[in-house]
Design a protein around this motif. Structure first.
Motif, PDB file in Angstrom:
ATOM      1  N   HIS A   9      70.033  27.783 -67.255  1.00  0.00           N
ATOM      2  CA  HIS A   9      70.994  27.418 -66.212  1.00  0.00           C
ATOM      3  C   HIS A   9      70.650  28.122 -64.901  1.00  0.00           C
ATOM      4  O   HIS A   9      70.685  27.502 -63.820  1.00  0.00           O
ATOM      5  CB  HIS A   9      72.401  27.804 -66.671  1.00  0.00           C
ATOM      6  CG  HIS A   9      73.453  27.581 -65.623  1.00  0.00           C
ATOM      7  ND1 HIS A   9      73.944  26.331 -65.323  1.00  0.00           N
ATOM      8  CD2 HIS A   9      74.083  28.458 -64.780  1.00  0.00           C
ATOM      9  CE1 HIS A   9      74.852  26.429 -64.352  1.00  0.00           C
ATOM     10  NE2 HIS A   9      74.950  27.708 -64.012  1.00  0.00           N
ATOM     11  N   ASP A  10      70.321  29.420 -64.971  1.00  0.00           N
ATOM     12  CA  ASP A  10      69.963  30.173 -63.765  1.00  0.00           C
ATOM     13  C   ASP A  10      68.710  29.597 -63.120  1.00  0.00           C
ATOM     14  O   ASP A  10      68.616  29.511 -61.889  1.00  0.00           O
ATOM     15  CB  ASP A  10      69.735  31.644 -64.118  1.00  0.00           C
ATOM     16  CG  ASP A  10      71.027  32.340 -64.537  1.00  0.00           C
ATOM     17  OD1 ASP A  10      72.115  31.803 -64.231  1.00  0.00           O
ATOM     18  OD2 ASP A  10      70.943  33.399 -65.183  1.00  0.00           O
ATOM     19  N   ALA A  11      67.738  29.198 -63.947  1.00  0.00           N
ATOM     20  CA  ALA A  11      66.496  28.638 -63.415  1.00  0.00           C
ATOM     21  C   ALA A  11      66.753  27.325 -62.691  1.00  0.00           C
ATOM     22  O   ALA A  11      66.205  27.066 -61.620  1.00  0.00           O
ATOM     23  CB  ALA A  11      65.490  28.427 -64.550  1.00  0.00           C
ATOM     24  N   ASN A  15      66.123  26.516 -58.756  1.00  0.00           N
ATOM     25  CA  ASN A  15      65.292  25.393 -58.320  1.00  0.00           C
ATOM     26  C   ASN A  15      66.024  24.521 -57.303  1.00  0.00           C
ATOM     27  O   ASN A  15      65.413  24.030 -56.339  1.00  0.00           O
ATOM     28  CB  ASN A  15      64.879  24.546 -59.529  1.00  0.00           C
ATOM     29  CG  ASN A  15      63.831  25.236 -60.376  1.00  0.00           C
ATOM     30  OD1 ASN A  15      63.203  26.204 -59.946  1.00  0.00           O
ATOM     31  ND2 ASN A  15      63.635  24.751 -61.594  1.00  0.00           N
ATOM     32  N   ARG A  16      67.316  24.320 -57.502  1.00  0.00           N
ATOM     33  CA  ARG A  16      68.086  23.536 -56.535  1.00  0.00           C
ATOM     34  C   ARG A  16      68.127  24.239 -55.180  1.00  0.00           C
ATOM     35  O   ARG A  16      68.031  23.593 -54.129  1.00  0.00           O
ATOM     36  CB  ARG A  16      69.505  23.282 -57.066  1.00  0.00           C
ATOM     37  CG  ARG A  16      69.546  22.356 -58.279  1.00  0.00           C
ATOM     38  CD  ARG A  16      70.955  21.873 -58.560  1.00  0.00           C
ATOM     39  NE  ARG A  16      71.863  22.942 -58.922  1.00  0.00           N
ATOM     40  CZ  ARG A  16      72.022  23.404 -60.156  1.00  0.00           C
ATOM     41  NH1 ARG A  16      71.310  22.901 -61.154  1.00  0.00           N
ATOM     42  NH2 ARG A  16      72.887  24.370 -60.410  1.00  0.00           N
ATOM     43  N   LEU A 145      58.861  26.924 -52.898  1.00  0.00           N
ATOM     44  CA  LEU A 145      58.839  26.078 -54.091  1.00  0.00           C
ATOM     45  C   LEU A 145      57.998  26.637 -55.234  1.00  0.00           C
ATOM     46  O   LEU A 145      58.195  26.256 -56.386  1.00  0.00           O
ATOM     47  CB  LEU A 145      58.306  24.687 -53.728  1.00  0.00           C
ATOM     48  CG  LEU A 145      59.166  23.852 -52.773  1.00  0.00           C
ATOM     49  CD1 LEU A 145      58.416  22.590 -52.356  1.00  0.00           C
ATOM     50  CD2 LEU A 145      60.482  23.482 -53.430  1.00  0.00           C
ATOM     51  N   ARG A 146      57.070  27.522 -54.906  1.00  0.00           N
ATOM     52  CA  ARG A 146      56.086  27.959 -55.907  1.00  0.00           C
ATOM     53  C   ARG A 146      56.726  28.573 -57.146  1.00  0.00           C
ATOM     54  O   ARG A 146      56.258  28.377 -58.270  1.00  0.00           O
ATOM     55  CB  ARG A 146      55.123  28.963 -55.270  1.00  0.00           C
ATOM     56  CG  ARG A 146      54.006  29.424 -56.204  1.00  0.00           C
ATOM     57  CD  ARG A 146      53.045  30.352 -55.484  1.00  0.00           C
ATOM     58  NE  ARG A 146      53.710  31.552 -55.020  1.00  0.00           N
ATOM     59  CZ  ARG A 146      53.092  32.536 -54.365  1.00  0.00           C
ATOM     60  NH1 ARG A 146      51.811  32.414 -54.068  1.00  0.00           N
ATOM     61  NH2 ARG A 146      53.756  33.602 -53.980  1.00  0.00           N
ATOM     62  N   SER A 152      59.210  23.313 -64.046  1.00  0.00           N
ATOM     63  CA  SER A 152      59.913  22.044 -63.849  1.00  0.00           C
ATOM     64  C   SER A 152      58.954  20.984 -63.338  1.00  0.00           C
ATOM     65  O   SER A 152      58.318  21.165 -62.296  1.00  0.00           O
ATOM     66  CB  SER A 152      61.066  22.232 -62.851  1.00  0.00           C
ATOM     67  OG  SER A 152      61.564  20.982 -62.415  1.00  0.00           O
ATOM     68  N   ILE A 153      58.828  19.878 -64.077  1.00  0.00           N
ATOM     69  CA  ILE A 153      57.958  18.788 -63.626  1.00  0.00           C
ATOM     70  C   ILE A 153      58.499  18.186 -62.336  1.00  0.00           C
ATOM     71  O   ILE A 153      57.733  17.710 -61.484  1.00  0.00           O
ATOM     72  CB  ILE A 153      57.823  17.708 -64.723  1.00  0.00           C
ATOM     73  CG1 ILE A 153      56.715  16.713 -64.371  1.00  0.00           C
ATOM     74  CG2 ILE A 153      59.151  16.981 -64.940  1.00  0.00           C
ATOM     75  CD1 ILE A 153      56.414  15.727 -65.481  1.00  0.00           C
TER      76      ILE A 153
END
Length: 309
Positions: A9-11, A15-16, A145-146, A152-153
């Protein structure tokens, strides 16, 4: 397993956030690049702006997919909505291909008209200034973004788009330098073709990864034979068949198998213990998030039809 779900969930939340920051950076600079391309007459800048517009649309789609993917599972969507990340990556891959074709057509058209004597003057100074600013903006977006691109694809597709635009900005800089030093305006459409050539391989790689997930192929990093050996090596297990491994999205692997066990496992009430051991093995050694085992008496596999791994 609760810790694993919390970490996931944290990841997703991180990412968002990364996508939101990258969208702001790319969106602001897209306007700058379009204006610079129009003022300088540079097709390479406009091509790079088109690539960046594709990036921006791809990032917005990726963010939308990430938001939808965070929704909890339901009775209808029993695995949740994480597959939407893969759909987002699919759209990104298609956008990359369209941008490459469009840029190539424009560059070839300008080269052809130049060969017929038409002159397309390019202002190398403004072109160079805008390209350098674009390179810096893309580098910042890449750094943002890296962190999530490996897991995440969906984010990987966004990262690859911005990476391609970073290389594109470097090519525009090179073309501007050539124009400023030699006056050879053909460097501009040639740089555009080089940008298109950079886009296509990345798009195809992304689409390949998407198709691997959508076709429910075993993840590239997963060795099914090694998983089978681990299961058979577990105390009480006699054989394993009907093995399936696939991914809901990148990093969310699913496994199922029929496991034949010794009679003592049932007689001594060790079914729960064995299931815990098998599930823990797959989680610890193969990063399988969800595993399902059907325990069967030894010899059961001979009664089932062939055709499964």
């Amino acid at each position: 397993m609760a810790h694993s779900h919390d970490h996931s969930h944290d990841a997703h939340a991180a990412n968002r956030t990364r996508l939101g920051i990258a969208i702001a950076i790319i969106g602001v600079f897209l306007v700058v690049q379009v204006v610079g391309g129009l003022l300088s007459g540079s097709l390479a800048l406009l091509a790079d702006a088109g690539h960046m517009a594709g990036d921006l649309l791809g990032l917005v789609i990726a963010l939308g997919a990430a938001v939808v993917a965070a929704r909890p599972a339901t009775d209808r969507q029993t695995y949740g909505y994480r597959r939407f990340e893969v759909f987002g990556a699919l759209v990104n891959g298609v956008i990359l291909v369209v941008v490459a074709v469009t840029v190539s057509a424009g560059a070839i058209g300008r080269l052809a008209s130049g060969a017929q004597g038409e002159v397309h003057e390019v202002a190398g100074g403004p072109m160079l200034a805008v390209a350098i600013a674009g390179l810096l903006a893309n580098v910042v977006a890449l750094l943002v973004l890296r962190g999530g691109a490996k897991d995440s694809i969906n984010l990987r597709g966004a990262y690859l788009e911005v990476l391609g635009d970073t290389l594109g900005s470097a090519l525009v800089i090179a073309a501007a330098v050539v124009i400023l030093t030699t006056g050879w305006d053909a460097a501009d459409p040639i740089a555009s073709l080089a940008i298109a050539a950079l886009i296509v391989p990345r798009a195809l790689m992304l689409l390949r990864d998407v198709m691997r997930v959508l076709s429910q192929s075993a993840p590239a990093e997963t060795d099914v034979a090694e998983i089978r050996d681990h299961i058979i090596g577990t105390s009480g297990v006699v054989a394993v068949h009907d093995v399936h491994v696939w991914a809901i999205t990148t990093g969310a692997h699913v496994f199922s198998a029929h496991v034949e066990v010794e009679p003592s496992v049932f007689a001594e009430g060790r079914v729960g213990e064995l299931l815990d051991e098998l599930g823990g093995c797959l989680d610890d050694h193969f990063d399988v998030e969800h595993s399902t085992f059907q325990l069967e008496p030894a010899g059961r596999g001979r009664q089932e039809p062939a055709g499964h791994a």
